[in-house]
Design a protein around this motif. Structure first.
Motif, PDB file in Angstrom:
ATOM      1  N   ASP A 131       0.821  -1.205   0.000  1.00  0.00           N
ATOM      2  CA  ASP A 131       0.000   0.000   0.000  1.00  0.00           C
ATOM      3  C   ASP A 131       0.856   1.257   0.000  1.00  0.00           C
ATOM      4  N   ASP A 132       2.125   1.123   0.335  1.00  0.00           N
ATOM      5  CA  ASP A 132       3.033   2.264   0.429  1.00  0.00           C
ATOM      6  C   ASP A 132       3.502   2.675  -0.961  1.00  0.00           C
ATOM      7  N   SER A 133       3.109   3.854  -1.416  1.00  0.00           N
ATOM      8  CA  SER A 133       3.476   4.301  -2.765  1.00  0.00           C
ATOM      9  C   SER A 133       4.958   4.636  -2.866  1.00  0.00           C
ATOM     10  N   HIS A 134       5.606   4.951  -1.730  1.00  0.00           N
ATOM     11  CA  HIS A 134       7.040   5.278  -1.747  1.00  0.00           C
ATOM     12  C   HIS A 134       7.881   4.051  -2.099  1.00  0.00           C
ATOM     13  N   SER A 135       7.409   2.862  -1.740  1.00  0.00           N
ATOM     14  CA  SER A 135       8.179   1.648  -1.992  1.00  0.00           C
ATOM     15  C   SER A 135       8.190   1.276  -3.478  1.00  0.00           C
ATOM     16  N   THR A 136       7.351   1.897  -4.279  1.00  0.00           N
ATOM     17  CA  THR A 136       7.285   1.537  -5.698  1.00  0.00           C
ATOM     18  C   THR A 136       7.977   2.556  -6.591  1.00  0.00           C
ATOM     19  N   GLN A 137       8.757   3.447  -6.013  1.00  0.00           N
ATOM     20  CA  GLN A 137       9.461   4.445  -6.810  1.00  0.00           C
ATOM     21  C   GLN A 137      10.745   3.832  -7.376  1.00  0.00           C
ATOM     22  N   PHE A 138      10.806   3.694  -8.673  1.00  0.00           N
ATOM     23  CA  PHE A 138      11.980   3.141  -9.335  1.00  0.00           C
ATOM     24  C   PHE A 138      12.589   4.164 -10.295  1.00  0.00           C
ATOM     25  N   ASP A 139      12.416   5.446  -9.988  1.00  0.00           N
ATOM     26  CA  ASP A 139      12.903   6.499 -10.881  1.00  0.00           C
ATOM     27  C   ASP A 139      14.413   6.432 -11.080  1.00  0.00           C
ATOM     28  N   ARG A 140      15.145   6.206  -9.990  1.00  0.00           N
ATOM     29  CA  ARG A 140      16.601   6.139 -10.077  1.00  0.00           C
ATOM     30  C   ARG A 140      17.056   4.958 -10.937  1.00  0.00           C
ATOM     31  N   VAL A 141      16.394   3.827 -10.787  1.00  0.00           N
ATOM     32  CA  VAL A 141      16.736   2.635 -11.563  1.00  0.00           C
ATOM     33  C   VAL A 141      16.431   2.853 -13.038  1.00  0.00           C
ATOM     34  N   LYS A 142      15.272   3.432 -13.339  1.00  0.00           N
ATOM     35  CA  LYS A 142      14.914   3.699 -14.732  1.00  0.00           C
ATOM     36  C   LYS A 142      15.906   4.656 -15.375  1.00  0.00           C
ATOM     37  N   ARG A 143      16.301   5.675 -14.638  1.00  0.00           N
ATOM     38  CA  ARG A 143      17.264   6.642 -15.159  1.00  0.00           C
ATOM     39  C   ARG A 143      18.626   5.976 -15.401  1.00  0.00           C
ATOM     40  N   TYR A 144      19.036   5.101 -14.482  1.00  0.00           N
ATOM     41  CA  TYR A 144      20.319   4.396 -14.609  1.00  0.00           C
ATOM     42  C   TYR A 144      20.349   3.523 -15.868  1.00  0.00           C
ATOM     43  N   TYR A 145      19.326   2.721 -16.065  1.00  0.00           N
ATOM     44  CA  TYR A 145      19.300   1.843 -17.231  1.00  0.00           C
ATOM     45  C   TYR A 145      19.086   2.617 -18.528  1.00  0.00           C
ATOM     46  N   SER A 146      18.410   3.753 -18.464  1.00  0.00           N
ATOM     47  CA  SER A 146      18.279   4.613 -19.644  1.00  0.00           C
ATOM     48  C   SER A 146      19.633   5.167 -20.047  1.00  0.00           C
ATOM     49  N   LEU A 147      20.441   5.526 -19.064  1.00  0.00           N
ATOM     50  CA  LEU A 147      21.790   6.016 -19.357  1.00  0.00           C
ATOM     51  C   LEU A 147      22.663   4.903 -19.928  1.00  0.00           C
ATOM     52  N   LEU A 148      22.463   3.686 -19.478  1.00  0.00           N
ATOM     53  CA  LEU A 148      23.226   2.563 -20.048  1.00  0.00           C
ATOM     54  C   LEU A 148      22.882   2.363 -21.522  1.00  0.00           C
ATOM     55  N   LEU A 149      21.652   2.664 -21.894  1.00  0.00           N
ATOM     56  CA  LEU A 149      21.255   2.574 -23.306  1.00  0.00           C
ATOM     57  C   LEU A 149      22.020   3.586 -24.155  1.00  0.00           C
ATOM     58  N   LEU A 150      22.325   4.751 -23.590  1.00  0.00           N
ATOM     59  CA  LEU A 150      22.992   5.815 -24.328  1.00  0.00           C
ATOM     60  C   LEU A 150      24.497   5.637 -24.409  1.00  0.00           C
ATOM     61  N   SER A 151      25.073   4.920 -23.459  1.00  0.00           N
ATOM     62  CA  SER A 151      26.533   4.830 -23.380  1.00  0.00           C
ATOM     63  C   SER A 151      27.086   3.804 -24.359  1.00  0.00           C
ATOM     64  N   PRO A 152      28.352   3.997 -24.783  1.00  0.00           N
ATOM     65  CA  PRO A 152      28.997   3.000 -25.634  1.00  0.00           C
ATOM     66  C   PRO A 152      29.268   1.734 -24.832  1.00  0.00           C
ATOM     67  N   PRO A 153      29.498   0.602 -25.494  1.00  0.00           N
ATOM     68  CA  PRO A 153      29.755  -0.645 -24.769  1.00  0.00           C
ATOM     69  C   PRO A 153      31.001  -0.519 -23.904  1.00  0.00           C
ATOM     70  N   VAL A 154      30.811  -0.655 -22.604  1.00  0.00           N
ATOM     71  CA  VAL A 154      31.903  -0.553 -21.640  1.00  0.00           C
ATOM     72  C   VAL A 154      31.815  -1.749 -20.720  1.00  0.00           C
ATOM     73  N   SER A 155      32.952  -2.298 -20.409  1.00  0.00           N
ATOM     74  CA  SER A 155      32.976  -3.352 -19.421  1.00  0.00           C
ATOM     75  C   SER A 155      32.735  -2.703 -18.063  1.00  0.00           C
ATOM     76  N   ARG A 156      31.596  -2.988 -17.438  1.00  0.00           N
ATOM     77  CA  ARG A 156      31.260  -2.339 -16.175  1.00  0.00           C
ATOM     78  C   ARG A 156      32.122  -2.836 -15.037  1.00  0.00           C
ATOM     79  N   ARG A 157      32.799  -3.928 -15.210  1.00  0.00           N
ATOM     80  CA  ARG A 157      33.670  -4.436 -14.139  1.00  0.00           C
ATOM     81  C   ARG A 157      34.991  -3.677 -14.112  1.00  0.00           C
TER      82      ARG A 157
END
Length: 70
Positions: free
Chosen positions: A39-65
């Motif tokens: 019921d807690d709407s705060h627990s369903t906020q994934f804005d940071r995760v969506k932004r992170y993976y969106s940025l990964l779409l824009l970046s060139p292939p990089v070994s994240r390790r």
């Protein structure tokens, strides 16, 4: 949940645009399922995760390790 999705992204081998789009779709499904359960709407906020993976779409292939360009 956000921390786990972001911190473990480095273990995704060979991430490409298709994989990142699929990950975004899975994040949306996870968000909707958690919203249904909790019921807690705060627990369903994934804005940071969506932004992170969106940025990964824009970046060139990089070994994240190691941070080295492939």
């Amino acid at each position: 949940m956000q921390h786990l999705l972001i911190s473990n992204a480095r273990f995704i081998p060979g991430a490409n645009a298709y994989g990142m789009k699929k990950m975004m779709r899975n994040i949306l499904a996870l968000q909707q399922n958690i919203n249904t359960i909790a019921d807690d709407s705060h627990s369903t906020q994934f804005d940071r995760v969506k932004r992170y993976y969106s940025l990964l779409l824009l970046s060139p292939p990089v070994s994240r390790r190691s941070g080295i360009m492939r």
